[in-house]
Design a protein around this motif. Sequence first.
Motif, PDB file in Angstrom:
ATOM      1  N   LEU A   1       0.814  -1.214   0.000  1.00  0.00           N
ATOM      2  CA  LEU A   1       0.000   0.000   0.000  1.00  0.00           C
ATOM      3  C   LEU A   1       0.845   1.260   0.000  1.00  0.00           C
ATOM      4  CD1 LEU A   1      -2.881  -0.924   2.489  1.00  0.00           C
ATOM      5  CD2 LEU A   1      -2.977  -0.815   0.003  1.00  0.00           C
ATOM      6  N   ALA A   2       2.009   1.199   0.628  1.00  0.00           N
ATOM      7  CA  ALA A   2       2.863   2.383   0.675  1.00  0.00           C
ATOM      8  C   ALA A   2       3.547   2.646  -0.663  1.00  0.00           C
ATOM      9  CB  ALA A   2       3.911   2.229   1.772  1.00  0.00           C
ATOM     10  N   GLY A   3       3.879   1.572  -1.372  1.00  0.00           N
ATOM     11  CA  GLY A   3       4.651   1.740  -2.601  1.00  0.00           C
ATOM     12  C   GLY A   3       3.835   1.694  -3.875  1.00  0.00           C
ATOM     13  N   ASP A   4       2.590   1.259  -3.813  1.00  0.00           N
ATOM     14  CA  ASP A   4       1.787   1.122  -5.032  1.00  0.00           C
ATOM     15  C   ASP A   4       0.378   1.633  -4.788  1.00  0.00           C
ATOM     16  OD1 ASP A   4       0.812   0.516  -7.505  1.00  0.00           O
ATOM     17  OD2 ASP A   4       1.252  -1.638  -7.433  1.00  0.00           O
ATOM     18  N   ARG A   5       0.285   2.906  -4.466  1.00  0.00           N
ATOM     19  CA  ARG A   5      -1.024   3.489  -4.202  1.00  0.00           C
ATOM     20  C   ARG A   5      -1.880   3.566  -5.458  1.00  0.00           C
ATOM     21  NH1 ARG A   5      -2.213   6.012   0.350  1.00  0.00           N
ATOM     22  NH2 ARG A   5      -4.305   5.672  -0.488  1.00  0.00           N
ATOM     23  N   ARG A   6      -1.239   3.698  -6.598  1.00  0.00           N
ATOM     24  CA  ARG A   6      -2.011   3.810  -7.841  1.00  0.00           C
ATOM     25  C   ARG A   6      -2.864   2.557  -8.056  1.00  0.00           C
ATOM     26  NH1 ARG A   6       0.383   4.811 -13.998  1.00  0.00           N
ATOM     27  NH2 ARG A   6      -1.629   4.602 -15.071  1.00  0.00           N
ATOM     28  N   THR A   7      -2.264   1.378  -7.857  1.00  0.00           N
ATOM     29  CA  THR A   7      -3.020   0.148  -8.037  1.00  0.00           C
ATOM     30  C   THR A   7      -4.175   0.065  -7.054  1.00  0.00           C
ATOM     31  OG1 THR A   7      -1.113  -1.057  -8.902  1.00  0.00           O
ATOM     32  CG2 THR A   7      -2.891  -2.373  -7.953  1.00  0.00           C
ATOM     33  N   PHE A   8      -3.912   0.440  -5.801  1.00  0.00           N
ATOM     34  CA  PHE A   8      -4.999   0.385  -4.828  1.00  0.00           C
ATOM     35  C   PHE A   8      -6.125   1.331  -5.208  1.00  0.00           C
ATOM     36  CE2 PHE A   8      -7.293   1.822  -1.109  1.00  0.00           C
ATOM     37  CZ  PHE A   8      -7.718   0.609  -0.579  1.00  0.00           C
ATOM     38  N   GLU A   9      -5.797   2.533  -5.639  1.00  0.00           N
ATOM     39  CA  GLU A   9      -6.841   3.493  -6.000  1.00  0.00           C
ATOM     40  C   GLU A   9      -7.645   3.006  -7.197  1.00  0.00           C
ATOM     41  OE1 GLU A   9      -7.760   6.045  -4.180  1.00  0.00           O
ATOM     42  OE2 GLU A   9      -6.179   5.536  -2.754  1.00  0.00           O
ATOM     43  N   GLU A  10      -6.998   2.306  -8.116  1.00  0.00           N
ATOM     44  CA  GLU A  10      -7.726   1.733  -9.251  1.00  0.00           C
ATOM     45  C   GLU A  10      -8.692   0.650  -8.776  1.00  0.00           C
ATOM     46  OE1 GLU A  10      -4.593   0.405 -11.767  1.00  0.00           O
ATOM     47  OE2 GLU A  10      -4.230   2.385 -12.660  1.00  0.00           O
ATOM     48  N   LEU A  11      -8.262  -0.148  -7.808  1.00  0.00           N
ATOM     49  CA  LEU A  11      -9.150  -1.165  -7.245  1.00  0.00           C
ATOM     50  C   LEU A  11     -10.302  -0.522  -6.493  1.00  0.00           C
ATOM     51  CD1 LEU A  11      -6.468  -3.674  -5.919  1.00  0.00           C
ATOM     52  CD2 LEU A  11      -8.005  -4.037  -7.849  1.00  0.00           C
ATOM     53  N   LEU A  12      -9.991   0.487  -5.695  1.00  0.00           N
ATOM     54  CA  LEU A  12     -11.022   1.162  -4.910  1.00  0.00           C
ATOM     55  C   LEU A  12     -12.065   1.816  -5.809  1.00  0.00           C
ATOM     56  CD1 LEU A  12     -12.158   2.233  -2.218  1.00  0.00           C
ATOM     57  CD2 LEU A  12     -10.591   4.185  -2.463  1.00  0.00           C
ATOM     58  N   ALA A  13     -11.645   2.349  -6.940  1.00  0.00           N
ATOM     59  CA  ALA A  13     -12.562   3.051  -7.830  1.00  0.00           C
ATOM     60  C   ALA A  13     -13.684   2.152  -8.341  1.00  0.00           C
ATOM     61  CB  ALA A  13     -11.793   3.642  -9.012  1.00  0.00           C
ATOM     62  N   GLN A  14     -13.470   0.835  -8.296  1.00  0.00           N
ATOM     63  CA  GLN A  14     -14.495  -0.095  -8.766  1.00  0.00           C
ATOM     64  C   GLN A  14     -15.046  -0.979  -7.647  1.00  0.00           C
ATOM     65  OE1 GLN A  14     -13.617  -1.963 -12.727  1.00  0.00           O
ATOM     66  NE2 GLN A  14     -11.602  -1.076 -12.402  1.00  0.00           N
ATOM     67  N   ALA A  15     -14.640  -0.713  -6.408  1.00  0.00           N
ATOM     68  CA  ALA A  15     -15.077  -1.551  -5.286  1.00  0.00           C
ATOM     69  C   ALA A  15     -16.431  -1.090  -4.766  1.00  0.00           C
ATOM     70  CB  ALA A  15     -14.048  -1.510  -4.172  1.00  0.00           C
ATOM     71  N   ASP A  16     -17.234  -2.037  -4.354  1.00  0.00           N
ATOM     72  CA  ASP A  16     -18.510  -1.740  -3.696  1.00  0.00           C
ATOM     73  C   ASP A  16     -18.392  -1.827  -2.177  1.00  0.00           C
ATOM     74  OD1 ASP A  16     -20.445  -1.667  -6.106  1.00  0.00           O
ATOM     75  OD2 ASP A  16     -19.358  -3.550  -6.391  1.00  0.00           O
ATOM     76  N   VAL A  17     -17.500  -2.694  -1.712  1.00  0.00           N
ATOM     77  CA  VAL A  17     -17.334  -2.945  -0.278  1.00  0.00           C
ATOM     78  C   VAL A  17     -15.847  -3.042   0.029  1.00  0.00           C
ATOM     79  CG1 VAL A  17     -17.828  -4.530   1.630  1.00  0.00           C
ATOM     80  CG2 VAL A  17     -19.514  -4.233  -0.217  1.00  0.00           C
TER      81      VAL A  17
END
Length: 446
Positions: A245-261
């Motif tokens: 999470l500290a080094g790859d925030r872009r990937t997490f934000e892409e996942l979050l953008a399509q997450a429902d929960v």
Amino acid sequence: MTGIKFVVREGVLQGRLPVRELARACVGECARAAAELGSLRAGLPEVPTARVDDGAVAAAFLSERHLLIDGRAPVTFAPLSRFWRTADGWVRTHANYPHHRARLLDALGVPDDPAAVEAALAERSALDVEETVYAAGGLAVALRSPEEWAAHPQAAEVAKRPLVERRRLDRAPARVFAPIGASPLLPAAGLRVLDLTRVLAGPVATRTLALLGADVLRLDAPHLPELPDQHADTGFGKRSATLDLAGDRRTFEELLAQADVVVTGYRPGALDRFGLSPEALAERRPGVVVAQLSAWGAYGPWAGRRGFDSLVQAATGIAVLEGATEGPGALPAQALDHGTGYLLAAAVLRALTEQAREGGSRSVRLALARTALWLTEEKGWTAGPSGTTAGNAGGAPCDGPQRWLAETDSALGRLRYARSPVSFQGGPVDWDRPPVPWGTDAARWG
């Protein structure tokens, strides 16, 4: 109110505390919430009847013990995870993970040898051990009686909260669900769940959402691998990926953008620095449901402490109530973990139903210590969290767990496992995929 048919069986989850009744109520609440959301999404004229069988519930609450991998029984507790005598009582340690074991040994200044640990603890008070080990980032809890726990400031904070805490975070528009079919009825079909949880309650909750049709992606830090047997037990229906999470925030934000929960199971505040508080998540992803789980609660003097089911049992007086003159005892299952897991899944399902009617990002929060309070102090057991009728006595005997166990091939080997106890008319009977080895999948939606 959704109808629930109970199949009462004697001889399961036996203890001095009403564990069978707690387990029954938690599963019933989850099954009912699933049936109601499924009915809403499928446009059914009536909500399907839920079914709660004590035998299925008992098998599921012991799922980690029923698991076999190519015929091998799992490892449940490491040698240093147990009760120990101290100079004035008892202390319970948890050292299943290598980093927790190392911190325990460092705090005590002893080698990795049970005899050395035993000798060191015998010379110290239980409260001294508790504070010293926690200060070093390890896990140890002094054994307390129910009265001693009731006098603790953390217990007072826990008692102020409801069993399930619910909040509406904003005024996001009402959720519009895609219609679903009714064969099988999958209430969470098409929903994406980010699973940021570890042992055991959180993974039980997300495993249940996967059963109900959700696309569940579990994310773990690359440097914190899950215990393999534990991952196998709770990984049904999910994919597993690692992400820094500290080094790859872009990937997490892409996942979050399509997450429902988003479901989190780390100690309160541990993920806030990554922008994972409910408020921060809802700001970036309006309409999200954020489900949080902790051991002690996100409040009070122990808010930031790590914890596990066995430690909560020791601290809250359960181990004393279930013990004997020769020493502390334990519940017949890790019922705080499993029960809280089903309640967490139910809370997510209810939040989704509420969103369809009222909108708003939602936050739900549970704590093992609050479930422990429900078990030990809320008497009667004639009802579940929302009024589920549940009898206390009678019923047929249980002739063992076999009818609720199944087998499947997987990348981990041939697995024997307990089926989910969450059951309702027309609903799923098993997961659509077996667990995969930890970190197998890419950190992206399927």
